[in-house]
Design an enzyme around this catalytic site. Structure first.
Site, PDB file in Angstrom:
ATOM      1  N   LEU A  32       0.833  -1.201   0.000  1.00  0.00           N
ATOM      2  CA  LEU A  32       0.000   0.000   0.000  1.00  0.00           C
ATOM      3  C   LEU A  32       0.871   1.256   0.000  1.00  0.00           C
ATOM      4  O   LEU A  32       2.074   1.191   0.262  1.00  0.00           O
ATOM      5  CB  LEU A  32      -0.903  -0.045   1.235  1.00  0.00           C
ATOM      6  CG  LEU A  32      -1.895  -1.228   1.222  1.00  0.00           C
ATOM      7  CD1 LEU A  32      -2.481  -1.485   2.607  1.00  0.00           C
ATOM      8  CD2 LEU A  32      -3.003  -0.985   0.206  1.00  0.00           C
ATOM      9  N   PRO A  33       0.254   2.416  -0.279  1.00  0.00           N
ATOM     10  CA  PRO A  33       1.079   3.630  -0.441  1.00  0.00           C
ATOM     11  C   PRO A  33       1.858   4.062   0.806  1.00  0.00           C
ATOM     12  O   PRO A  33       3.042   4.389   0.700  1.00  0.00           O
ATOM     13  CB  PRO A  33       0.045   4.697  -0.836  1.00  0.00           C
ATOM     14  CG  PRO A  33      -1.089   3.932  -1.457  1.00  0.00           C
ATOM     15  CD  PRO A  33      -1.143   2.632  -0.706  1.00  0.00           C
ATOM     16  N   THR A  92       6.486   0.529   1.791  1.00  0.00           N
ATOM     17  CA  THR A  92       7.501   1.348   2.464  1.00  0.00           C
ATOM     18  C   THR A  92       6.764   2.330   3.356  1.00  0.00           C
ATOM     19  O   THR A  92       6.041   3.198   2.852  1.00  0.00           O
ATOM     20  CB  THR A  92       8.346   2.132   1.439  1.00  0.00           C
ATOM     21  OG1 THR A  92       8.978   1.205   0.562  1.00  0.00           O
ATOM     22  CG2 THR A  92       9.405   2.964   2.145  1.00  0.00           C
ATOM     23  N   LYS A 121      15.551  -0.162   4.863  1.00  0.00           N
ATOM     24  CA  LYS A 121      15.100   0.416   3.584  1.00  0.00           C
ATOM     25  C   LYS A 121      15.388   1.921   3.528  1.00  0.00           C
ATOM     26  O   LYS A 121      15.931   2.427   2.546  1.00  0.00           O
ATOM     27  CB  LYS A 121      13.601   0.133   3.436  1.00  0.00           C
ATOM     28  CG  LYS A 121      12.856   0.960   2.423  1.00  0.00           C
ATOM     29  CD  LYS A 121      12.934   0.409   1.033  1.00  0.00           C
ATOM     30  CE  LYS A 121      12.302   1.383   0.042  1.00  0.00           C
ATOM     31  NZ  LYS A 121      12.311   0.929  -1.304  1.00  0.00           N
ATOM     32  N   LYS A 125       9.764  10.687  -1.063  1.00  0.00           N
ATOM     33  CA  LYS A 125       8.982  10.033   0.011  1.00  0.00           C
ATOM     34  C   LYS A 125       9.923   9.327   0.991  1.00  0.00           C
ATOM     35  O   LYS A 125       9.812   9.479   2.206  1.00  0.00           O
ATOM     36  CB  LYS A 125       8.007   9.009  -0.604  1.00  0.00           C
ATOM     37  CG  LYS A 125       7.322   8.142   0.437  1.00  0.00           C
ATOM     38  CD  LYS A 125       6.588   6.938  -0.144  1.00  0.00           C
ATOM     39  CE  LYS A 125       6.208   5.971   0.987  1.00  0.00           C
ATOM     40  NZ  LYS A 125       5.506   4.778   0.545  1.00  0.00           N
TER      41      LYS A 125
HETATM   42  P1  NAD Z   1       0.664   2.399  -6.258  1.00  0.00           P
HETATM   43  O1  NAD Z   1       0.041   3.688  -5.862  1.00  0.00           O
HETATM   44  O2  NAD Z   1       0.869   2.081  -7.696  1.00  0.00           O
HETATM   45  O3  NAD Z   1      -0.182   1.182  -5.617  1.00  0.00           O
HETATM   46  C1  NAD Z   1      -0.828   1.234  -4.372  1.00  0.00           C
HETATM   47  C2  NAD Z   1      -2.165   0.511  -4.539  1.00  0.00           C
HETATM   48  O4  NAD Z   1      -2.793   0.444  -3.264  1.00  0.00           O
HETATM   49  C3  NAD Z   1      -3.128   1.233  -5.486  1.00  0.00           C
HETATM   50  O5  NAD Z   1      -3.527   0.362  -6.524  1.00  0.00           O
HETATM   51  C4  NAD Z   1      -4.303   1.634  -4.575  1.00  0.00           C
HETATM   52  O6  NAD Z   1      -5.545   1.590  -5.219  1.00  0.00           O
HETATM   53  C5  NAD Z   1      -4.199   0.578  -3.492  1.00  0.00           C
HETATM   54  N1  NAD Z   1      -4.850   0.933  -2.231  1.00  0.00           N
HETATM   55  C6  NAD Z   1      -4.737   2.079  -1.518  1.00  0.00           C
HETATM   56  N2  NAD Z   1      -5.490   2.011  -0.396  1.00  0.00           N
HETATM   57  C7  NAD Z   1      -6.064   0.772  -0.403  1.00  0.00           C
HETATM   58  C8  NAD Z   1      -6.950   0.094   0.475  1.00  0.00           C
HETATM   59  N3  NAD Z   1      -7.391   0.685   1.592  1.00  0.00           N
HETATM   60  N4  NAD Z   1      -7.353  -1.141   0.148  1.00  0.00           N
HETATM   61  C9  NAD Z   1      -6.922  -1.733  -0.995  1.00  0.00           C
HETATM   62  N5  NAD Z   1      -6.095  -1.142  -1.872  1.00  0.00           N
HETATM   63  C10 NAD Z   1      -5.669   0.100  -1.577  1.00  0.00           C
HETATM   64  O7  NAD Z   1       2.049   2.334  -5.452  1.00  0.00           O
HETATM   65  P2  NAD Z   1       3.308   1.382  -5.768  1.00  0.00           P
HETATM   66  O8  NAD Z   1       4.257   2.073  -6.674  1.00  0.00           O
HETATM   67  O9  NAD Z   1       2.804   0.017  -6.096  1.00  0.00           O
HETATM   68  O10 NAD Z   1       3.997   1.368  -4.321  1.00  0.00           O
HETATM   69  C11 NAD Z   1       3.497   0.579  -3.255  1.00  0.00           C
HETATM   70  C12 NAD Z   1       4.471   0.662  -2.105  1.00  0.00           C
HETATM   71  O11 NAD Z   1       5.741   0.168  -2.532  1.00  0.00           O
HETATM   72  C13 NAD Z   1       4.710   2.084  -1.578  1.00  0.00           C
HETATM   73  O12 NAD Z   1       4.819   2.037  -0.190  1.00  0.00           O
HETATM   74  C14 NAD Z   1       6.024   2.472  -2.247  1.00  0.00           C
HETATM   75  O13 NAD Z   1       6.752   3.428  -1.502  1.00  0.00           O
HETATM   76  C15 NAD Z   1       6.751   1.128  -2.278  1.00  0.00           C
HETATM   77  N6  NAD Z   1       7.776   1.008  -3.329  1.00  0.00           N
HETATM   78  C16 NAD Z   1       7.526   1.419  -4.590  1.00  0.00           C
HETATM   79  C17 NAD Z   1       8.515   1.274  -5.580  1.00  0.00           C
HETATM   80  C18 NAD Z   1       8.260   1.710  -7.014  1.00  0.00           C
HETATM   81  O14 NAD Z   1       9.233   1.775  -7.799  1.00  0.00           O
HETATM   82  N7  NAD Z   1       7.035   2.008  -7.412  1.00  0.00           N
HETATM   83  C19 NAD Z   1       9.746   0.707  -5.250  1.00  0.00           C
HETATM   84  C20 NAD Z   1       9.962   0.267  -3.947  1.00  0.00           C
HETATM   85  C21 NAD Z   1       8.963   0.416  -2.990  1.00  0.00           C
END
Ligand code: NAD
Length: 294
Positions: free
Chosen positions: A64-65, A93, A168, A243
């Site tokens: 999740l975000p 994260t 991390k 972030k």
């Molecule tokens: P994203 O915004 O693409 O995905 C998050 C998903 O969570 C969305 O599809 C959203 O609809 C869903 N969501 C939010 N609240 C929800 C709820 N209550 N119930 C169900 N679903 C819900 O984000 P992402 O890029 O996939 O990143 C996810 C996590 O991974 C973050 O914490 C980010 O910091 C971490 N991260 C991302 C990357 C990257 O390159 N994108 C790399 C490493 C870590």
């Protein structure tokens, strides 16, 4: 194994698909219908709610975000809906403090829980080559390890609750600072009239070497192919770097740690994001140093 998966965005979508590919039954849920539809297409089963995804699961993975989302989903949807025999694995994260509060809450309710944030971006999530840094008790790590191994190339036990998140953000603070320092070195080399490919050949084998230089060179046409060669598209978004730097600064303040280089990196990435560059790869910060990004 039956695995509940909540959060099927850029990262979670690929991760859930890899669990399904490995033969697990993946009970998937996301608030976004397109994200859920993609997961179903990739072999996951559709759940109407997060509670339904957690019900009857051997493990529940969340991606999740931010901390507020994870805390809400744990309190309202996972704890109570998942059997108490399930291991809870949060791969998002989030801030160290929230990770520890969630872990204590889950343990109070009789669950084994670990924080397991990832290193590696969207391509690694799809390819199943993420690195997981895991915080939590030995028994939680032992349960989570084979599940995480189906989504990654390395699974490392970092310590107790919250230590995955600590690893991390400390790592990404180092990346933020070394990326800016690497960009600065190229800006100086250019200003002095040095050929940049020559500088790369020297510095990547000298004491200035780092991952930002050798594997992720911020200059187009220099070193191996990187996002710089694709006009800074793809890779690790500047907004996500900011972030993580903010999480690192908050954690440093809580812990009383002195992190002036991290603070400088946060300020520079904030300026670059304010200039409308949040979607570009984090190595594009070289543009700010060249006077082109704010
Ligand atoms: P994203 O915004 O693409 O995905 C998050 C998903 O969570 C969305 O599809 C959203 O609809 C869903 N969501 C939010 N609240 C929800 C709820 N209550 N119930 C169900 N679903 C819900 O984000 P992402 O890029 O996939 O990143 C996810 C996590 O991974 C973050 O914490 C980010 O910091 C971490 N991260 C991302 C990357 C990257 O390159 N994108 C790399 C490493 C870590």
């Amino acid at each position: 194994m039956k695995i509940g998966f909540i959060g099927l965005g850029n990262m979670g979508g690929g991760m859930a698909a890899n669990l399904a590919r490995a033969g697990h039954t993946v009970q998937a849920f996301d608030l976004s219908e397109p994200a859920l539809a993609r997961a179903v297409e990739a072999g996951c089963s559709r759940c109407a709610t997060a509670r339904e995804a957690a019900a009857g699961a051997d493990a529940v993975v969340t991606m999740l975000p931010a901390g507020a989302h994870v805390a809400q989903v744990y309190r309202e949807c996972v704890v109570g809906a998942a059997p108490s025999s399930a291991v809870l694995i949060d791969c998002s994260t989030i801030d160290v403090a929230t990770a520890q509060v969630i872990a204590a809450y889950a343990a109070d309710q009789g669950y084994l829980a670990v924080d397991a944030p990832v290193s590696g971006g969207i391509a690694a999530a799809q390819a199943g080559s993420l690195t997981f840094m895991v915080g939590g008790p030995d028994a939680g790590f032992a349960r989570a390890e084979p599940i995480l191994a189906a989504m990654g190339k390395a699974v490392i036990h970092a310590g107790g609750a919250g230590m995955g998140q600590a690893a991390k953000i400390a790592n990404n603070m180092l990346l933020g600072a070394t990326m800016i320092a690497t960009c600065e070195a190229f800006v100086l080399a250019k200003a002095l009239g040095l050929d940049l490919a020559t500088f790369y050949a020297i510095s990547s084998q000298a004491s200035g070497q780092s991952w930002s230089m050798t594997s992720y060179c911020p200059v187009p046409g220099v070193g191996p192919e990187t996002p710089a060669d694709r006009d800074y598209q793809g890779g690790f978004a500047t907004a996500l770097m900011l972030k993580d730097l903010k999480l690192a600064m908050a954690a440093a303040q809580d812990a009383g740690a002195s992190v002036p280089m991290g603070a400088a990196a946060e300020a520079l990435y904030q300026a670059f994001v304010n200039g409308g560059n949040g979607a570009l790869d984090c190595s594009a910060i070289i543009r700010l140093l060249e006077g082109r990004g704010a």
